[in-house]
Scaffold this active site. Structure first.
Site, PDB file in Angstrom:
ATOM      1  N   GLU A  48       0.810  -1.230   0.000  1.00 15.11           N
ATOM      2  CA  GLU A  48       0.000   0.000   0.000  1.00 15.11           C
ATOM      3  C   GLU A  48       0.846   1.285   0.000  1.00 15.11           C
ATOM      4  OE1 GLU A  48      -2.981  -0.352   3.065  1.00 15.11           O
ATOM      5  OE2 GLU A  48      -4.027  -1.934   1.962  1.00 15.11           O
ATOM      6  N   GLU A 107      -4.202  -8.918  -1.318  1.00 18.24           N
ATOM      7  CA  GLU A 107      -4.810  -8.770   0.018  1.00 18.24           C
ATOM      8  C   GLU A 107      -6.241  -8.258  -0.050  1.00 18.24           C
ATOM      9  OE1 GLU A 107      -2.589  -6.411   2.940  1.00 18.24           O
ATOM     10  OE2 GLU A 107      -4.514  -5.761   3.731  1.00 18.24           O
TER      11      GLU A 107
END
Length: 479
Positions: free
Chosen positions: A227, A330
């Site tokens: 991220e 994810e």
């Protein structure tokens, strides 16, 4: 050029003939059905067989799932979930018999058929505390040591590896470099990797790979940064697309190759679908950078800023980079609530994402935590979430959510190296995907997340099997 065209034409004819021969051999044959039905509380139940009969041109009033074996797309690398610190700590708090049950549930002969494991390099939110593998300001990395992971994480990863066998596919992601390498001098709350430490951080990945492989855990791949656009209250680090490209081109890529790790699959981005196209087209625009990247990773959390998932961005990215694989790295349901662990909507979230992801070109699909405790943790910043299996460390109970079963309708029956087959649905209420396993077996997954029962037809080249798709159900049809 003429020779090339003739060769492609011959290959195309052979391919179509093989597909047609396959179907002819199975004409009139029966298909096996496994069903999860929330209304009847059936979970992956064997519902027997259904027979294919001749069925010409369907009408628009006929609900259908259309499958055409003549059209083949991406091959499946594998499906699995992450063994985080939280998963491993929870696992070893459970009684030995329950530990065995959980391993069997994911990796055993009668389990979900998981082959993929992701883990975190350095701590993440699903760790009990923040940690790194080096001492403060050790620019030489001489103090590098993964002893922290040897208590819980490495033993559980090795147990998964032993259960999976030859198809074991393991990769890792960093959430943050050590605080002293970053602009904000903290592993938490974003910040960026200081330029002076780019090479030190690249060497860190190599150290991690070497230490894990010394312990017999073969590393298949890695993502550059988890991220990279999120400033989180937990471990995080920001890279622009250009910065990620610079780090990969000048430091990480060459360092991996120089150390004999050219075969490791590097995935860029590793964040939500919203920016995936912009990130890929920017980071990979330079051929020197692109040569080091094998895949493009993504998450499903773009719903924080959108009403729904942005699946079309995957298809556009795949069209732009057909030589790179798409990897779902994810996803989970956030805001844990123990009273809702048996809600079918948890499963439907997974079913909707998996089916659409595969239909848009995804080759690797990895869930987030394999296992969490009765609080949705442990998590050192209170970011408690759901997982397919919840283990109550106080009572020793193991709870299987609908996430577990919905994932299983795909992962249990569609094997690594299976190839996605052309398919479509003429009803928005029915979401479906089809793969062909290496043995020629066709596997179709159909989900109905509405309140209405729907009768439908699985239609393949003029033959059809009549199916019932109950409200809030998922089924796998195997031919």
């Amino acid at each position: 050029m003429k020779k090339l065209i003739v060769s492609c034409f011959v290959i195309g004819l052979a391919f179509n003939a093989n597909a047609q021969n396959y179907w002819k051999k199975n004409t009139g044959k029966t298909a096996k059905i496994f069903l999860t039905n929330s209304k009847t509380h059936e979970k992956m139940v064997d519902k027997g067989t259904v027979k294919f009969e001749k069925f010409g041109q369907p009408k628009e009033t006929d609900a259908c799932i259309f499958v055409d074996p003549d059209f083949k797309y991406q091959k499946l690398i594998g499906i699995g979930g992450a063994i985080t610190d939280a998963s491993a700590e929870t696992f070893y708090k459970m009684p030995k018999a329950k530990q065995k049950e959980i391993l069997e549930a994911y990796y055993g002969k009668n389990g979900l058929g998981y082959t993929v494991v992701r883990t975190n390099m350095n701590s993440c939110d699903f760790s009990s505390d923040s940690y790194t593998y080096v001492q403060e300001n050790d620019n030489s990395l001489k103090s590098f040591n993964v002893a922290h992971d040897e208590k819980y994480k490495i033993p559980m990863i090795k147990a998964a590896q032993n259960a999976i066998g030859k198809d074991f596919t393991f990769y890792f992601s960093p959430w943050s470099p050590p605080a002293w390498m970053k602009s904000n001098k903290s592993m938490l709350k974003g910040g960026r990797l200081e330029n002076v430490f780019y090479q030190t951080w690249a060497d860190y990945y190599v150290k991690f790979i070497k230490e894990y492989e010394k312990r017999g855990i073969n590393v298949w791949g890695l993502t550059v940064q988890n991220e990279p656009m999120a400033t989180q209250t937990w471990e995080s680090c920001i890279y622009t697309a250009d910065e990620e490209g610079d780090f990969l081109r000048n430091n990480l890529g060459p360092t991996l190759w120089k150390n004999g790790y050219k075969d490791k699959k590097v995935m860029i981005w590793d964040h939500n679908r919203d920016l995936i196209y912009q990130r890929a087209t920017t980071t990979l625009s330079d051929p020197e950078t692109s040569k080091y990247a094998a895949g493009i990773g993504y998450h499903w959390y773009e719903t924080w800023n959108n009403k729904t998932q942005l699946f079309d961005n995957l298809a556009e990215t795949q069209r732009a980079f057909p030589d790179k694989f798409l990897a779902f790295t994810e996803g989970c349901k956030e805001q844990f609530d123990l009273t809702k662990i048996y809600d079918v909507k948890l499963g439907e979230l997974y079913g909707r994402n998996m089916i659409n992801d595969f239909n848009k070109g995804t080759a690797l699909w990895t869930d987030w935590n394999l296992l969490l405790d009765e609080t949705g943790g442990p998590n050192h910043v209170g970011n408690f979430c759901f997982a397919p299996i919840i283990a109550d460390t106080k009572t020793g109970e193991v709870h299987y959510t609908y996430e577990y079963y919905y994932v299983g309708h795909v992962s249990k029956f569609i094997k690594p190296n299976a190839q996605r087959i052309g398919s479509s649905s003429n009803r928005i209420a029915l979401t479906s995907t089809t793969f062909m396993n290496e043995n020629g077996q066709l596997v179709t997954v159909i989900m109905n997340d509405t309140d209405d029962d729907i009768d439908t037809n699985l239609w393949i080249e003029g033959m059809s099997a009549k199916l019932s798709a109950p409200a809030h159900s998922i089924q796998t049809v195997i031919l």
